[in-house]
Design a protein around this motif. Structure first.
Motif, PDB file in Angstrom:
ATOM      1  N   PHE A  19      23.881  61.803  49.422  1.00 21.41           N
ATOM      2  CA  PHE A  19      22.944  60.789  48.940  1.00 21.41           C
ATOM      3  C   PHE A  19      23.421  59.342  49.104  1.00 21.41           C
ATOM      4  N   PHE A  20      24.662  59.144  49.495  1.00 22.36           N
ATOM      5  CA  PHE A  20      25.171  57.783  49.647  1.00 22.36           C
ATOM      6  C   PHE A  20      25.349  57.439  51.116  1.00 22.36           C
ATOM      7  N   ASP A  21      24.911  56.226  51.461  1.00 19.26           N
ATOM      8  CA  ASP A  21      25.226  55.682  52.778  1.00 19.26           C
ATOM      9  C   ASP A  21      26.563  54.956  52.684  1.00 19.26           C
ATOM     10  N   LYS A  22      27.022  54.440  53.799  1.00 17.56           N
ATOM     11  CA  LYS A  22      28.258  53.664  53.771  1.00 17.56           C
ATOM     12  C   LYS A  22      28.095  52.445  52.871  1.00 17.56           C
ATOM     13  N   ILE A  23      29.137  52.163  52.087  1.00 17.17           N
ATOM     14  CA  ILE A  23      29.110  51.026  51.155  1.00 17.17           C
ATOM     15  C   ILE A  23      30.186  50.042  51.594  1.00 17.17           C
ATOM     16  N   PRO A  24      29.803  48.860  52.074  1.00 15.53           N
ATOM     17  CA  PRO A  24      30.805  47.887  52.539  1.00 15.53           C
ATOM     18  C   PRO A  24      31.691  47.420  51.405  1.00 15.53           C
ATOM     19  N   THR A  25      32.859  46.951  51.772  1.00 14.92           N
ATOM     20  CA  THR A  25      33.821  46.513  50.760  1.00 14.92           C
ATOM     21  C   THR A  25      33.402  45.201  50.107  1.00 14.92           C
ATOM     22  N   GLY A  26      32.584  44.413  50.783  1.00 15.60           N
ATOM     23  CA  GLY A  26      32.228  43.096  50.249  1.00 15.60           C
ATOM     24  C   GLY A  26      33.347  42.105  50.536  1.00 15.60           C
ATOM     25  N   ASP A  27      33.343  41.005  49.806  1.00 12.09           N
ATOM     26  CA  ASP A  27      34.378  39.994  49.989  1.00 12.09           C
ATOM     27  C   ASP A  27      35.691  40.500  49.405  1.00 12.09           C
ATOM     28  N   VAL A  28      36.678  40.666  50.257  1.00 12.87           N
ATOM     29  CA  VAL A  28      37.966  41.202  49.835  1.00 12.87           C
ATOM     30  C   VAL A  28      38.960  40.069  49.631  1.00 12.87           C
ATOM     31  N   GLN A  29      39.486  39.977  48.424  1.00 13.25           N
ATOM     32  CA  GLN A  29      40.508  38.972  48.120  1.00 13.25           C
ATOM     33  C   GLN A  29      41.891  39.562  48.322  1.00 13.25           C
ATOM     34  N   PRO A  30      42.841  38.754  48.749  1.00 11.36           N
ATOM     35  CA  PRO A  30      44.226  39.236  48.810  1.00 11.36           C
ATOM     36  C   PRO A  30      44.706  39.636  47.419  1.00 11.36           C
ATOM     37  N   LEU A  31      45.672  40.556  47.372  1.00  7.76           N
ATOM     38  CA  LEU A  31      46.199  41.032  46.099  1.00  7.76           C
ATOM     39  C   LEU A  31      46.694  39.882  45.238  1.00  7.76           C
ATOM     40  N   ARG A  32      47.343  38.901  45.873  1.00  8.59           N
ATOM     41  CA  ARG A  32      47.867  37.757  45.116  1.00  8.59           C
ATOM     42  C   ARG A  32      46.750  37.023  44.391  1.00  8.59           C
ATOM     43  N   GLU A  33      45.615  36.841  45.077  1.00  4.66           N
ATOM     44  CA  GLU A  33      44.483  36.142  44.460  1.00  4.66           C
ATOM     45  C   GLU A  33      43.852  36.968  43.348  1.00  4.66           C
ATOM     46  N   GLN A  34      43.810  38.284  43.541  1.00  5.53           N
ATOM     47  CA  GLN A  34      43.248  39.141  42.510  1.00  5.53           C
ATOM     48  C   GLN A  34      44.095  39.092  41.240  1.00  5.53           C
ATOM     49  N   LEU A  35      45.416  39.046  41.409  1.00  3.38           N
ATOM     50  CA  LEU A  35      46.295  38.960  40.244  1.00  3.38           C
ATOM     51  C   LEU A  35      46.152  37.613  39.549  1.00  3.38           C
ATOM     52  N   LYS A  36      45.870  36.563  40.341  1.00  5.90           N
ATOM     53  CA  LYS A  36      45.658  35.243  39.741  1.00  5.90           C
ATOM     54  C   LYS A  36      44.429  35.238  38.836  1.00  5.90           C
ATOM     55  N   ALA A  37      43.473  36.112  39.160  1.00  2.22           N
ATOM     56  CA  ALA A  37      42.256  36.184  38.357  1.00  2.22           C
ATOM     57  C   ALA A  37      42.552  36.584  36.918  1.00  2.22           C
ATOM     58  N   LEU A  38      43.704  37.223  36.698  1.00  2.59           N
ATOM     59  CA  LEU A  38      44.072  37.632  35.346  1.00  2.59           C
ATOM     60  C   LEU A  38      44.454  36.441  34.475  1.00  2.59           C
ATOM     61  N   ALA A  39      44.589  35.265  35.097  1.00  5.54           N
ATOM     62  CA  ALA A  39      44.870  34.063  34.321  1.00  5.54           C
ATOM     63  C   ALA A  39      43.615  33.521  33.638  1.00  5.54           C
ATOM     64  N   ASN A  40      42.472  34.096  33.945  1.00  6.51           N
ATOM     65  CA  ASN A  40      41.208  33.692  33.324  1.00  6.51           C
ATOM     66  C   ASN A  40      41.228  34.096  31.854  1.00  6.51           C
ATOM     67  N   LYS A  41      41.370  33.124  30.965  1.00  5.25           N
ATOM     68  CA  LYS A  41      41.539  33.414  29.536  1.00  5.25           C
ATOM     69  C   LYS A  41      40.309  34.095  28.938  1.00  5.25           C
ATOM     70  N   LYS A  42      39.138  33.739  29.430  1.00  2.00           N
ATOM     71  CA  LYS A  42      37.918  34.366  28.896  1.00  2.00           C
ATOM     72  C   LYS A  42      37.965  35.873  29.126  1.00  2.00           C
ATOM     73  N   ILE A  43      38.409  36.255  30.331  1.00  2.00           N
ATOM     74  CA  ILE A  43      38.469  37.665  30.665  1.00  2.00           C
ATOM     75  C   ILE A  43      39.586  38.359  29.896  1.00  2.00           C
ATOM     76  N   VAL A  44      40.709  37.676  29.742  1.00  2.00           N
ATOM     77  CA  VAL A  44      41.834  38.256  29.006  1.00  2.00           C
ATOM     78  C   VAL A  44      41.418  38.600  27.582  1.00  2.00           C
ATOM     79  N   PHE A  45      40.705  37.676  26.923  1.00  2.00           N
ATOM     80  CA  PHE A  45      40.256  37.950  25.552  1.00  2.00           C
ATOM     81  C   PHE A  45      39.196  39.051  25.532  1.00  2.00           C
TER      82      PHE A  45
END
Length: 398
Positions: A177-203
């Protein structure tokens, strides 16, 4: 609702069964593998730890792989893990199998969430996520009694063979039932880890963690609570667990529907506030069986109602890094389960009374409410700041 969402929910049920099902059949496994019950209990601990870590790490490492292919490969690994469990003859083999199933289950769940968010329209996204969490909650709360019944009839290994068979069915459905699902915009691992600095998300993650910690500080000791306060037999207690499970399953759908109707931010505060109140009220409802059942089922429904609204809020707050944040929020849930069980045990050993546990849980949920309020206030402040900046630009333009 897109039929693919229901298929992902079925997949969530399948992989979710393997986590806590061990708890109900632990003595049988311990006897068969010739270890103590305390040692066998490590099978639950190692699963939770690997699950919490593997989700975000594997999601980052597989960011460039097409989603359907990754989903099918991960389900295949999960299938092999359960087959390995079925054939395990030593505790070391069983631990290895648990690590394999925990890592693959974590990735399947987070992929189910991220794919659901991607294929759902924004106005029904929270409701769609609610169905996924309904699948997760149903597997966690109903897996234990189902596992006990199957073990008593056919032996504990059959439980994992059954999960392996269900996995094959899920693989076929997803493939068809599923077609291929593209990955979308892929961020480097370093940038993804930086996203954890978002205080709103941390709380927001902290709110999830403390909410589940408050819940499991009571739920982990619900059997002695029922025995002490309601004088229930073991057969009656299983009925109460079943009723609680039905309420918890419905709670995931309720939370998603509420967020769709009134918005995720309002839903988060309402659910956390009501959940805290339900815990404080619980020990005072034991004077009447019907009243206690009503309060217990409200508690059960609210225990899984937060997740859809929380996930939708995270996606709205940081859509670019939403995949990694959904994974970390799922990890926060697992940490909360472990933390709540530990805190509940400490509180019980100090007070010696199970009737004090709901108050402990209620206060922990208040901490979750505060964390959520801080996160939401930051989101509102940023929105006002952006609106002010846009107004100034408009004034200069004119």
């Amino acid at each position: 609702m897109d039929i693919r969402v229901f298929l992902l929910a079925i997949s969530a049920i399948t992989v979710g069964l393997v986590e806590l099902v061990v708890g109900g059949i632990l003595p049988v496994i311990a006897e068969d593998l010739q270890v103590s019950i305390a040692t066998a209990g490590q099978l639950i601990t190692i699963f939770a730890l690997v699950y919490a870590i593997a989700g975000p790490v594997l999601l980052s490492l597989t960011a460039k792989i097409e989603r359907k292919k990754l989903y099918l490969v991960t389900l295949s690994v999960f299938f092999l893990g359960n087959v390995f469990t079925y054939f395990s003859t030593t505790f070391a083999m069983m631990m290895t199998a648990r690590i394999l199933t925990a890592a693959s289950a974590a990735l399947v769940i987070v992929l189910s969430l991220t794919i659901t968010a991607r294929i759902s329209k924004p106005h029904v996204r929270a409701k769609a996520l609610g169905y996924i969490y309904m699948g997760i909650s149903s597997s966690l709360v109903l897996g234990v009694p189902i596992g006990i019944v199957i073990t008593n009839a056919f032996g504990w290994r059959t439980v994992f063979l059954g999960i392996a068979i269900l996995t094959i069915g899920t693989l076929l459905l997803i493939s068809k039932f599923f077609d291929k699902i593209p990955t979308g915009d892929v961020q480097p691992l370093r940038e993804q880890l930086k996203a954890l600095a978002n205080k709103k998300i941390v709380f927001a993650h902290l709110a999830t963690m403390f909410m589940l910690a408050g819940h499991y500080s009571v739920y982990a000791y619900f059997t002695p609570f029922l025995e002490t306060t309601m004088n229930l037999s073991s057969s009656s207690i299983s009925v109460f667990y079943f009723l609680f499970g039905i309420a918890a399953v419905a709670g995931g759908a309720f939370g998603g529907g509420l967020a769709t109707r009134i918005g995720s931010q309002k839903s988060i505060l309402i659910i956390l506030g009501a959940f805290s109140i339900s815990l404080f009220v619980l020990p005072y409802s034991t004077f009447s069986m019907p009243v206690f059942i009503i309060v217990m089922m409200i508690w059960g429904a609210l225990s899984w109602a937060l997740a859809p609204a929380q996930q939708d809020y995270i996606i709205q707050t940081d859509p670019v890094s939403s995949d990694i944040h959904q994974s970390f929020n799922n990890s926060a849930l697992q940490v909360g389960i472990a933390l709540g069980s530990g805190v509940g045990g400490i509180a019980f050993s100090h007070t010696g009374s199970v009737t004090s546990m709901p108050a402990v849980g209620g206060f922990i949920v208040i901490i979750a409410f505060v964390c959520a309020a801080i996160s939401l206030s930051m989101a509102v402040h940023k929105k006002k700041k952006n609106n002010t900046a846009a107004q100034h630009v408009s004034e200069r333009t004119h």
